[in-house]
Design a protein around this motif. Structure first.
Motif, short mmCIF file in Angstrom:
data_model
loop_
_atom_site.label_atom_id
_atom_site.label_comp_id
_atom_site.label_asym_id
_atom_site.label_seq_id
_atom_site.Cartn_x
_atom_site.Cartn_y
_atom_site.Cartn_z
N SER A 1 0.81 -1.23 0.00
CA SER A 1 0.00 0.00 0.00
C SER A 1 0.84 1.28 0.00
CB SER A 1 -0.97 -0.02 1.18
OG SER A 1 -0.29 -0.41 2.34
N THR A 2 2.17 1.09 -0.06
CA THR A 2 3.00 2.30 -0.12
C THR A 2 3.34 2.62 -1.58
OG1 THR A 2 4.02 1.54 1.91
CG2 THR A 2 5.10 3.35 0.78
N PRO A 3 2.96 3.81 -2.08
CA PRO A 3 3.34 4.15 -3.45
C PRO A 3 4.85 4.31 -3.51
CG PRO A 3 1.91 5.83 -2.47
CD PRO A 3 2.23 4.87 -1.40
N ASN A 4 5.49 3.84 -4.59
CA ASN A 4 6.94 3.83 -4.50
C ASN A 4 7.60 5.21 -4.69
OD1 ASN A 4 6.64 3.77 -7.24
ND2 ASN A 4 7.49 1.72 -7.51
N PHE A 5 6.88 6.15 -5.30
CA PHE A 5 7.50 7.48 -5.34
C PHE A 5 7.57 8.08 -3.93
CE2 PHE A 5 3.00 8.34 -5.92
CZ PHE A 5 2.78 9.41 -5.05
N TRP A 6 6.52 7.81 -3.16
CA TRP A 6 6.50 8.31 -1.78
C TRP A 6 7.59 7.64 -0.95
CZ3 TRP A 6 5.58 6.24 3.10
CH2 TRP A 6 5.34 7.19 4.12
N LEU A 7 7.68 6.31 -1.09
CA LEU A 7 8.71 5.57 -0.36
C LEU A 7 10.09 6.11 -0.74
CD1 LEU A 7 9.40 3.18 1.52
CD2 LEU A 7 9.64 1.80 -0.54
N ILE B 1 10.91 9.11 -1.86
CA ILE B 1 11.15 10.42 -1.26
C ILE B 1 11.43 10.29 0.23
CG2 ILE B 1 10.06 12.63 -0.73
CD1 ILE B 1 8.55 12.26 -3.44
N MET B 2 10.68 9.41 0.90
CA MET B 2 10.89 9.21 2.34
C MET B 2 12.28 8.66 2.62
SD MET B 2 8.50 10.20 4.21
CE MET B 2 7.93 11.50 3.18
N THR C 1 13.65 0.90 -3.15
CA THR C 1 12.38 1.55 -3.45
C THR C 1 11.57 0.77 -4.48
OG1 THR C 1 13.50 3.65 -3.11
CG2 THR C 1 11.35 3.73 -4.16
N TYR D 1 7.71 -2.95 -3.31
CA TYR D 1 6.34 -3.28 -3.67
C TYR D 1 6.24 -4.77 -3.98
CZ TYR D 1 1.97 -3.35 -6.25
OH TYR D 1 0.71 -3.63 -6.66
N VAL E 1 12.60 10.04 -9.48
CA VAL E 1 12.83 10.43 -8.09
C VAL E 1 14.32 10.47 -7.76
CG1 VAL E 1 12.51 9.74 -5.68
CG2 VAL E 1 10.60 9.63 -7.28
#
Lengths: 439, 333, 414
Positions: free
Chosen positions: B143-149, B151-152, B202, B206, B275
């Motif tokens: 459930s984690t979008p990989n662009f967000w992951l 950036i995090m 990253t 997924y 990213v």
């Protein structure tokens, strides 16, 4: 066709072609078709129970499905009340589907788990749009009660029933359209013996009451003897014997039928002392069935060539070797020696090993030199020549000709040369095409 | 069927697939609402220069001439020239493809190395704490979008902790290895690892989740098979049952998914590459789309399609090795 | 799977079995008061309940029953192959094994009597270490009983190997990995190698294949299960079961999935091997013909209990239990075709809360009487024959029949 014949199957053939694509053909990658059913003919009389027996893979279920046109045949015809069902159009087929019904082996997977019993049994009425809603319900209740279930079970789901009860539901569903003909494909083999007997008795009673005609497909010969009036025995896509049940069971004529009956263990105290003259080996592949009589490679009574007198067992072993050389010579590669070995002693040692494995002792006859030569050739990896050598010297009619069903009286037919009054002569060239010998 | 015949058959299949892909991509250009000429050529260019530019790019020809020219070029291995930079697409792709492949392989490794042990632990401890933990982890990953992951990870691991660089790719794997082998210099490979770690994690996460679930359910299926009971009955220790027999059978569908996934790694790389400013095909593609650089878009998509076909071919071959029931004929004996 | 849940269960000794077990001179296995239950979402299923039976050395003991009678669970219980949510909840399984008896005589004397050990009181690892070398088992469907991705020869050789490790070092057999390195196992799951099988074990596997009548054993050993026919694969399974030279072979429906001609081949192979090796066999089947062919004694199981047992002759000719009679009356015989006398009703539910405390067969029994509402004890008719039915010592009395009581619970339509 006589008027009391309901279903007549003529020369039915169903070959399953592998799905070769254009590319496969281009690259020469075609695989031979599976000859599941290969020229089968029989008649089912009105009101009788006709049994079709054989071991798994013999094609009995394929026949059942083809007769109902659930599969399209690759040849032959099936007449239902004198009409060829393969030439029927959609509306005729629709009418036909009310007259013929089917009950399958597995009552667990042939009922929709999401419908109630009432809905399941009513479904055929809905599809064919028969009667008003109230009439349908009345009919469903009557049918459920007839097969031994009660009205208060009508709203329950299949999972709440035991195997035997589910098979009763399947029977009720088949009967609700008042068909004339029911195909029973192994209807009791998934059930426990005590329940199996209940269902068999039920089927028997229903037949009398509704004047039904059954085609009963089964592998359990005890069940077949119990319920069938006439029986056809199948082996590798062909019928080997057909006749009234009692006669087939009491006096089997075809060696395969005999072996089949011999093999069944009896629930009897004398059973441990009975010697079984069964069959050795496995059923050959239906992709590549033996020439001539399809059973000859496993037959105890395979006919000897006229000019020789072997021990029957030796002869049978010789036939086995011939069949192996023809269909699967690579399996003999274990016994071969390196190509460049010319040491006579080594060759001779391997040759005698192969003879030992196949049970071919040294003989005092003309046959000895032929067998020896073939064994030497085989050891050197020259399988096709070994095969030719044996074939040229020993030809059995069982291998070169196709036995067609011979009428032996009392409504019986047997496809075996042993039952011919005068066996047809052996054609001069062995391995000649045997395809059209039936005509 | 011999391997050679199988290869021929699959190559023909592959060519057909690639041709179909090519045609669809080509057609897209005519469906696209953007007029190429007006997007490419600034409005202040004089009409004569404009005409000659259009003629130069071949855009004045009818579609079928363009199509045939294009196909002809591809058959000869020529993907054309970029409208923007006027450099050959082949050249650009050769520079970019290795970076994407490296990232895809690294991400695959990350997902395999993490997911299979997790799946095994999950399955052998069904409905116990380790299983629930693995399920939780899997759910989180899916459930984690990989662009967000991405950036995090950049924020936490690179910016705050300073463990890994935020972006870029200093060395290609090939140059790094050459440095290592020829000069015995480890700098290159360390730099390579240093830069690829975060993008690979990253991109891989997924699929860790997906593969863990798949391995778990396959293992549970296999554990309920009759043969497992037979293995136990003959006295085999439980570890041998699990690893030698059950896991091996469970991996068969996992390999399928892995093969399909490798292709989608290349797709997924588009986002991750942006990213992390990873100089691969994805980043390249995005830039080309922005500038309506059709030859580059087409070239990139075709390379992706061909890579996909090749990988599937490899997976089919791999199948025959891990599952003896699968023969090259496509049916069991 | 670690069986953690099962290993923490200590099997209680039932209060009712204070009496000492008595062993005959040729007893090999004595099962006493065995109960195996399954704790499912629908409730507790009593698959096997208070089961007693004995297997002598060198005999074939048949267990006959319909589906759900608990016959397979009995076999699995002996090998400790019951999986969660099932559990052996009670009972004793005494097995003749001198070396184990000596080993445990001091630490756990309650688990040892003479040469016998009670397997359910020994540590679980000890019980499991007997798999393959003391007991082995063959199953119904040969096609699903082999790992499809390993060769048949390799799987048999694996059995040989495990047994050799056990016999050379019995204690290692009780450890978790049994001396197989963890690393090589992980590799083995990825590489299709034969790293677990040595050359001699492979040779032994080929010998075993030859012993069970598989032609070209050398070549066949390198083939995969799907390349075998059902009959050949069942032979291979027998070969595999013989790898550890077991004292007791449990054959669970060994011929049910096979065609009759192949069934006859397999049965004669089984009885030849049994005679040759003097092995004991528990033959589990629903087919009375199969039992008649090979068994010496048999037990008829119904709803997790043995309803009647004795020699073949006693059961076939002298049976007392109406269920035995019903079973024999239900088989369509190929030698004559008289109307079948089926048992009315359905196979019973084994859910604890539905079972009640009466004779489990009473609801289907044509001779059910008032006393059958209480559970019948086991009566001894003679040395060779025991039955769990009141009819053992009284005649059926029409006046006390409770047949009507059960009508409406399903039954054969008239």
């Amino acid at each position: 066709m006589s008027s009391d014949t309901l279903v007549s199957v003529e020369d039915l053939e169903k070959h399953f072609d592998p799905e070769d694509s254009f590319l496969d053909k281009l690259l020469n990658l075609e695989t031979p078709p599976v000859q599941a059913v290969d020229g089968v003919s029989f008649d089912i009389k009105r009101g009788e129970t006709f049994g079709l027996v054989g071991e798994s893979g013999c094609g009995k279920s394929t026949i059942g499905k083809t007769i109902l046109r659930l599969l399209e045949p690759t040849g032959g015809a099936t007449y239902f009340e004198d009409e060829n069902i393969y030439e029927m159009d959609k509306s005729e087929l629709n009418t036909l589907r009310q007259d013929i019904q089917i009950v399958f082996q597995d009552p667990f997977s042939s009922l929709n788990p999401r419908l109630t019993v009432g809905e399941i049994v009513r479904e055929p009425l809905d599809i064919h749009d028969i009667g008003t809603k109230a009439e349908r319900r009345e009919k469903v209740v009557a049918m459920l009660e007839r097969v031994g279930l009660s009205e208060d079970q009508i709203d329950r789901y299949p999972r709440e029933f035991s195997g035997g009860q589910r098979q009763r539901i399947c029977i009720a569903r088949a009967l609700v359209l008042e068909p004339e003909f029911i195909l029973l494909d192994e209807p009791v083999s998934a059930l426990d013996v005590s329940v199996q007997a209940q269902v068999l008795n039920l089927l028997d009673d229903l037949q009398k009451e509704f004047g039904l005609t059954y085609l009963f497909i089964a592998h359990d010969l005890g069940v077949v003897r119990y319920i069938c009036d006439r029986v056809a025995v199948m082996y590798l896509g062909r019928l080997v014997e057909i006749g009234p049940t009692d006669m087939i069971f009491d006096d089997p004529q075809h060696p395969y039928t005999r072996a089949l009956l011999e093999s069944i263990p009896r629930a009897d105290l004398q059973e441990q002392h009975r010697t079984i003259e069964g069959v050795s080996g496995d059923v050959p592949s239906p992709r590549n069935p033996p020439n001539g009589c399809r059973f000859h490679t496993r037959c105890r009574d395979v006919i000897q060539p006229p000019d020789f007198e072997f021990e029957q067992e030796t002869w049978q072993n010789l036939v086995t070797l011939q069949h192996r050389l023809e269909t699967n010579p690579r399996s003999l590669s274990e016994y071969t020696i390196d190509e460049d070995t010319s040491d006579k002693e080594t060759i001779a040692r391997h040759a005698s090993r192969i003879r030992e494995v196949f049970g071919l002792p040294t003989l005092n006859s003309d046959a000895e030199s032929v067998i020896n030569k073939a064994a030497h050739l085989a050891v050197q990896g020259n399988f096709s020549e070994a095969h030719q050598t044996l074939n040229n010297a020993f030809t059995t009619i069982c291998r070169t000709r196709d036995p067609s069903g011979i009428d032996i009286g009392e409504d019986r037919e047997v496809a075996c040369f042993l039952c011919y009054d005068e066996p047809p002569s052996i054609p001069k060239t062995p391995d000649a095409s045997t395809e059209n010998d039936n005509d | 069927m011999s391997l050679l015949k199988f290869t021929i058959k699959r190559t023909i299949h592959g060519i057909v697939v690639a041709w179909a892909a090519l045609t669809i991509i080509f057609a897209l250009r005519f469906i696209s609402p953007v007029d190429i000429a007006s997007a490419l050529i600034p409005p202040d260019v004089p009409p004569t220069a404009r005409e000659s530019l259009i003629e130069d790019l071949g855009l004045d020809q009818p579609w079928y001439v363009q199509y045939l020219r294009y196909i002809g070029g591809v058959v000869q291995g020529d993907l054309g020239y970029s409208y923007v930079s006027r450099i050959s697409v082949n050249q650009l792709a050769i520079n970019r493809l290795p970076a994407t492949l490296e990232l895809a392989v690294a991400a695959t490794l990350v997902s395999v190395v993490l997911s299979i042990p997790l799946g095994v632990i999950s399955a052998t401890n069904r409905h116990q704490v380790p299983d629930y933990l693995a399920s939780f982890f899997a759910l989180l990953g899916i459930s984690t979008p990989n662009f967000w992951l991405g950036i995090m990870l950049v924020l936490l691991v690179s910016v705050m902790l300073g463990w890994f660089p935020t972006s870029g790719r200093e060395f290609g794997f090939y140059e790094a290895m050459r440095l290592l082998i020829l000069d015995g210099n480890r700098y290159g490979i360390i730099q390579w690892l240093y830069h690829i770690t975060l993008p690979a994690i990253t991109l891989g996460t997924y699929y860790v989740a997906l593969l863990t679930r798949l391995t778990r359910s396959e293992m549970l299926d296999q554990l309920s098979e009759e043969y497992v009971r037979v293995l136990r009955a003959k006295g085999l220790p439980e570890t041998l049952v699990t690893f030698k027999h059950v896991l091996r059978n469970s991996l068969i569908p996992v390999v399928t998914v892995l093969g399909l996934q490798f292709g989608s790694f290349i797709n997924g790389a588009v986002v991750v590459e942006v990213v992390f400013r990873w100089p691969g095909m994805g980043e390249f593609l995005i830039r080309a789309i922005r500038t309506v650089d059709w030859p580059v878009i087409q070239g990139t998509l075709i390379i992706i399609a061909i890579t996909w076909v090749t990988i599937n071919f490899g997976v089919d071959i791999l199948y025959t090795i891990i599952d003896p029931r699968v023969t090259l004929e496509g049916e069991s004996e | 799977m670690t069986h953690n849940d099962a290993s923490t269960t200590s099997v209680q000794r039932s209060a009712g079995t204070d009496n000492e077990p008595d062993f005959g001179p040729n007893t090999l296995l004595k099962v006493r008061n065995l109960s195996t239950r399954f704790f499912t979402d629908e409730g507790q299923v009593n698959a096997v309940e208070s089961l007693d039976f004995e297997v002598k050395e060198g005999e074939v003991f048949g267990i006959v029953g319909e589906s759900g009678s608990g016959k397979s669970v009995t076999g699995l219980s002996i090998l400790d192959l019951i999986e969660s949510p099932g559990r052996i909840t009670d009972g004793e399984i005494w097995f003749r094994n001198r070396s184990l008896a000596d080993e445990f005589n001091e630490q756990q004397s309650q688990a040892v009597r003479d040469e016998f050990v009670n397997l359910l009181e020994l540590p679980e690892s000890v019980h499991r270490s007997l798999r393959g070398n003391s007991f082995s088992m063959i199953f119904q469907d040969p096609m699903s009983s082999f790992d499809p991705t390993s060769t048949v020869g390799e799987q048999i050789a694996e059995a040989v190997e495990v047994q050799q490790r056990t016999s050379s070092n019995p204690r290692s057999a009780r450890s978790r990995t049994q001396g197989y390195g963890f690393k090589s196992m992980v590799l083995g799951s990825i590489l299709p190698s034969k790293s677990f099988v040595t050359e001699p074990s492979m040779e032994r596997a080929i010998e075993l294949l030859e012993l069970v009548g598989i032609p070209d054993p050398k070549k066949r050993a390198q083939e995969y299960p799907h390349q075998f026919s059902g009959g050949m694969l069942q032979r291979a399974m027998i070969a595999q079961a013989l790898a550890g030279e077991p004292d007791l072979l449990i054959a669970d429906e060994p011929t049910t999935a096979l065609d009759v001609t192949i069934q006859a081949q397999i049965l004669s192979l089984l009885s030849d091997i049994q005679e040759e090796r003097g092995m004991s066999v528990i033959l589990i089947t629903h087919n009375l013909g199969v039992v008649a062919r090979v068994a010496d004694r048999l037990g008829v199981m119904y709803a997790g209990e043995i309803a009647e047992r004795g020699t073949l002759k006693e059961i076939f000719e002298n049976h007392t239990h109406p269920y035995t009679a019903g079973l024999l009356g239900s088989i369509p015989e190929i030698d004559e075709a008289e109307r079948l006398r089926p048992i009315p009703g359905n196979v019973p539910s084994l859910l604890d809360h539905e079972m009640g405390d009466r004779c489990y067969f009473a609801d289907r029994c044509p001779k059910a009487m008032e006393e059958c509402m209480e559970k019948p004890p086991e009566y001894e008719i003679n040395d060779d024959h025991r039955v769990r039915c009141y009819l053992a010592n009284r005649e059926f009395d029409e006046d006390r029949s409770i047949r009507d009581h059960f009508d409406g619970e399903g039954g054969e339509p008239s």
